[in-house]
Enzyme design. Structure first.
Site, PDB file in Angstrom:
ATOM      1  N   GLU A   1      -8.767   2.040  -4.233  1.00 50.03           N
ATOM      2  CA  GLU A   1      -9.831   1.715  -3.277  1.00 50.03           C
ATOM      3  C   GLU A   1     -10.557   2.970  -2.805  1.00 50.03           C
ATOM      4  O   GLU A   1      -9.930   3.940  -2.342  1.00 50.03           O
ATOM      5  CB  GLU A   1      -9.226   0.973  -2.073  1.00 50.03           C
ATOM      6  CG  GLU A   1     -10.270   0.647  -1.005  1.00 50.03           C
ATOM      7  CD  GLU A   1      -9.846  -0.418  -0.011  1.00 50.03           C
ATOM      8  OE1 GLU A   1      -8.752  -1.001  -0.183  1.00 50.03           O
ATOM      9  OE2 GLU A   1     -10.615  -0.669   0.927  1.00 50.03           O
TER      10      GLU A   1
ATOM     11  N   GLU B   1       0.821  -1.210   0.000  1.00 51.61           N
ATOM     12  CA  GLU B   1       0.000   0.000   0.000  1.00 51.61           C
ATOM     13  C   GLU B   1       0.855   1.259   0.000  1.00 51.61           C
ATOM     14  O   GLU B   1       1.893   1.308   0.670  1.00 51.61           O
ATOM     15  CB  GLU B   1      -0.892   0.015   1.259  1.00 51.61           C
ATOM     16  CG  GLU B   1      -1.863  -1.139   1.337  1.00 51.61           C
ATOM     17  CD  GLU B   1      -2.750  -1.089   2.590  1.00 51.61           C
ATOM     18  OE1 GLU B   1      -2.674  -0.097   3.357  1.00 51.61           O
ATOM     19  OE2 GLU B   1      -3.525  -2.042   2.773  1.00 51.61           O
TER      20      GLU B   1
HETATM   21  O1  KIV Z   1      -6.617  -6.696   2.026  1.00 51.56           O
HETATM   22  C1  KIV Z   1      -7.422  -6.684   1.083  1.00 51.56           C
HETATM   23  O2  KIV Z   1      -8.322  -7.526   0.967  1.00 51.56           O
HETATM   24  C2  KIV Z   1      -7.293  -5.637   0.100  1.00 51.56           C
HETATM   25  C3  KIV Z   1      -8.435  -5.433  -0.854  1.00 51.56           C
HETATM   26  C4  KIV Z   1      -9.531  -4.750  -0.168  1.00 51.56           C
HETATM   27  C5  KIV Z   1      -8.008  -4.741  -2.075  1.00 51.56           C
HETATM   28  O3  KIV Z   1      -6.326  -4.944   0.087  1.00 51.56           O
END
Ligand code: KIV
Length: 297
Positions: free
Chosen positions: A191, A124
């Site tokens: 997201e 991320e």
């Molecule tokens: O951890 C997860 O499931 C994610 C998705 C929401 C993209 O990062």
């Protein structure tokens, strides 16, 4: 495992996903954390499975994803890798596994491929994590980026809020998306951002853009499987479409089981194993018990 589900289907790779973007074909992705879900997704011909750190919330019962560890992730990635043969598999790098140093980021990313059978990793962040992405990619490991409402930064973001809603923040996110592409990401997840901002980013990037709460114009879509199945209802985001109510189905089944056991309806003869009369009588004799009334002789 029936082979028909796999007939003519080849392992999905980063190149398959890129080719789908080029052809304008939607890319499908869902999360999984265990073997049976991975099997079912593979049979449903999903393109890609994300072993997300959402694991922490929807399976392990944590409040946020911040408590998830490398050990948690690797354990569940291994289970998913045993279930899926065709889908492209992505392991989510947990909080603090790539932020401390690029060396640690590369070492941890490598464990997802070497120990857990993943094809790629996801992490991320925008420009701040570009050095880590470059180093991981340089080690030969495909990296998927993740921008927008990034749950590992939930404390910094101040809550589960839609991102990129002002012109300035949308502009910043577009720049971050380009930084991720230039750092070597093969795809990026967006997201909880406005659909038109996501559409602009999708048009401008050469790599596939996968949306979750980012509208209909991304190259692909991802959801947390437990939201889709209705098996996690502590918090359901607006963007999650519920295709089933597994929580209700599970509760009904568990209640019926409890009722059956209490009422001695379960197990029935068809759920029990049987020894033939001759062997059983020999056993009773051996135990010096009378065959019929089971009293000690
Ligand atoms: O951890 C997860 O499931 C994610 C998705 C929401 C993209 O990062």
């Amino acid at each position: 495992m029936p082979t028909s589900h796999f007939a003519g289907r080849e392992k999905v790779t980063t190149l398959t996903l890129k080719a789908k973007k080029m052809r304008g074909e939607p890319i499908t992705m869902l999360t999984a954390y265990d073997y049976p879900t991975a099997l079912a997704l593979d049979h449903a011909a999903i393109d890609s499975i994300l072993v997300g750190d959402s694991l922490g919330m929807v399976v392990l019962g944590y409040e946020t994803t911040l408590s998830v560890t490398m050990d948690d992730m690797l354990h569940h990635c291994k289970a998913v890798a045993r279930g899926a043969r065709i889908a492209h598999l992505i392991g989510d790098m947990p909080f603090m596994s790539y932020q401390v140093s690029t060396a640690e980021a590369v070492r941890n990313a490598g464990r997802f491929l070497q120990e857990a059978g993943m094809d790629a990793v996801k992490l991320e962040g925008g420009r701040d994590v570009a050095p880590a992405i470059e180093a991981i990619v340089a080690a030969g490991i495909p990296v998927m980026g993740h921008l927008g409402l990034i749950p590992q930064s939930i404390r910094k973001l101040g809550g589960w809020k839609v991102q990129a809603t002002s012109a300035a923040s949308a502009r910043g996110m577009m720049e971050d998306a380009h930084v991720l592409e230039n750092a070597g990401c093969y795809a990026v997840i967006l997201e909880a951002i406005p659909d038109r901002v996501a559409e602009l980013i999708t048009q401008r990037l050469h790599i596939p853009v996968i949306g979750i709460g980012a509208g209909a114009h991304c190259d692909g879509q991802v959801l947390v499987s437990n939201d889709l199945l209705g098996s996690f209802d502590r918090f359901t985001p607006r963007f999650a479409k519920k295709y089933a109510d597994l929580r209700a189905v599970m509760e009904q089944a568990f209640l019926a089981y409890v009722d059956d056991v209490v009422a001695r309806r379960f197990p029935a003869p068809e759920h029990s194993y049987h020894i033939n009369d001759e062997e059983f009588e020999a056993l009773l004799l051996d135990l010096r018990m009378k065959p019929r009334n089971w009293q000690v002789i």
